[in-house]
Design a protein around this motif. Structure first.
Motif, PDB file in Angstrom:
ATOM      1  N   CYS A 117      40.843  46.646  47.175  1.00 45.72           N
ATOM      2  CA  CYS A 117      39.788  46.101  46.851  1.00 45.72           C
ATOM      3  C   CYS A 117      39.315  46.179  45.104  1.00 45.72           C
ATOM      4  O   CYS A 117      40.047  46.990  44.829  1.00 45.72           O
ATOM      5  CB  CYS A 117      38.395  46.496  47.433  1.00 45.72           C
ATOM      6  SG  CYS A 117      37.794  48.246  46.880  1.00 45.72           S
ATOM      7  N   VAL A 118      38.744  45.415  44.584  1.00 46.93           N
ATOM      8  CA  VAL A 118      38.449  45.394  43.393  1.00 46.93           C
ATOM      9  C   VAL A 118      36.894  45.100  43.183  1.00 46.93           C
ATOM     10  O   VAL A 118      36.515  43.816  43.387  1.00 46.93           O
ATOM     11  CB  VAL A 118      39.162  44.492  42.239  1.00 46.93           C
ATOM     12  CG1 VAL A 118      38.779  44.693  40.838  1.00 46.93           C
ATOM     13  CG2 VAL A 118      40.660  45.022  42.428  1.00 46.93           C
ATOM     14  N   LEU A 119      36.081  45.862  42.449  1.00 50.46           N
ATOM     15  CA  LEU A 119      34.661  45.365  42.174  1.00 50.46           C
ATOM     16  C   LEU A 119      34.788  44.569  40.828  1.00 50.46           C
ATOM     17  O   LEU A 119      35.120  45.165  39.824  1.00 50.46           O
ATOM     18  CB  LEU A 119      33.692  46.715  42.094  1.00 50.46           C
ATOM     19  CG  LEU A 119      33.157  47.307  43.298  1.00 50.46           C
ATOM     20  CD1 LEU A 119      34.291  47.997  44.217  1.00 50.46           C
ATOM     21  CD2 LEU A 119      32.117  48.270  43.264  1.00 50.46           C
ATOM     22  N   ASN A 120      34.140  43.564  40.905  1.00 54.36           N
ATOM     23  CA  ASN A 120      33.997  42.613  39.688  1.00 54.36           C
ATOM     24  C   ASN A 120      35.183  42.629  38.762  1.00 54.36           C
ATOM     25  O   ASN A 120      35.294  43.111  37.719  1.00 54.36           O
ATOM     26  CB  ASN A 120      32.710  43.258  39.006  1.00 54.36           C
ATOM     27  CG  ASN A 120      31.475  42.866  39.332  1.00 54.36           C
ATOM     28  OD1 ASN A 120      31.135  43.110  40.439  1.00 54.36           O
ATOM     29  ND2 ASN A 120      30.667  42.247  38.513  1.00 54.36           N
ATOM     30  N   PRO A 121      36.396  42.081  39.396  1.00 55.49           N
ATOM     31  CA  PRO A 121      37.610  41.846  38.395  1.00 55.49           C
ATOM     32  C   PRO A 121      37.456  41.089  37.412  1.00 55.49           C
ATOM     33  O   PRO A 121      36.794  39.914  37.405  1.00 55.49           O
ATOM     34  CB  PRO A 121      38.562  41.389  39.652  1.00 55.49           C
ATOM     35  CG  PRO A 121      37.697  40.532  40.555  1.00 55.49           C
ATOM     36  CD  PRO A 121      36.466  41.360  40.749  1.00 55.49           C
ATOM     37  N   SER A 122      37.810  41.538  36.298  1.00 52.86           N
ATOM     38  CA  SER A 122      38.039  40.732  34.982  1.00 52.86           C
ATOM     39  C   SER A 122      38.806  39.450  35.276  1.00 52.86           C
ATOM     40  O   SER A 122      39.794  39.639  36.401  1.00 52.86           O
ATOM     41  CB  SER A 122      38.126  41.674  33.836  1.00 52.86           C
ATOM     42  OG  SER A 122      39.676  41.990  34.102  1.00 52.86           O
TER      43      SER A 122
END
Length: 161
Positions: A117-122
């Motif tokens: 997972c990634v939180l708020n990916p740029s």
């Protein structure tokens, strides 16, 4: 990046995928011709904590988590090992800050299944994620095909008739 842009990318780039809203998240499923109720998960976007999934602190304002299921061998290459399944309400036993934004990390609950997972990916991070999104898609297709083949096989008795 926004959750909607990520979901739109998946629907536009991944053939035979559908968007399903369920369990407080939006999911991209591989489901050709909508033959199944849902299909097979490719990717989800979760925007709030769940009863058994609070480690990412998704109840913060404008925080969301992109989750995808990759092959376990890829997960091992990235993180060294597959963790054990955590107890209900727990997190995988891995040394990561599951609330950190814009970092590719194991999924706090489903890492044992090879989910990341990634939180708020740029936008830059999402570009790096695209090959893993493609892998999650191909893996979902394989699982779909495998279960479809198993469901359509005739029993030995049917083969004789």
């Amino acid at each position: 990046m926004t959750p909607d842009k990520i979901l739109e990318y998946c629907l536009m780039q991944l053939e035979d995928t559908v968007l399903v809203n369920s369990w407080g998240e939006k999911g991209i499923f591989y489901n050709p011709q909508n033959k199944r109720k849902r299909g097979v998960y490719v990717l989800t976007v979760k925007e709030k904590d769940g009863e058994n999934d609070k480690s990412s602190d998704l109840n913060r304002e404008h925080i969301y988590r992109v989750n995808l299921g990759i092959r376990k061998d890829t997960f091992i290459k990235m993180f060294g090992f597959i963790p054990k399944r955590p107890p209900k309400g727990g997190v995988v036993d891995m040394s990561y800050d599951f609330s950190a934004v814009n970092q590719l990390i194991p999924h706090p609950v489903y890492g044992w299944m090879g989910w990341i997972c990634v939180l708020n990916p740029s936008e830059k991070m999402f570009e790096e994620l695209k090959p893993l999104v493609r892998e999650a898609y191909e893996y979902a297709r394989e699982k779909y095909d495998k279960t479809t083949d198993q469901n359509t096989k005739k029993s030995p008795r049917e083969e004789l008739q």
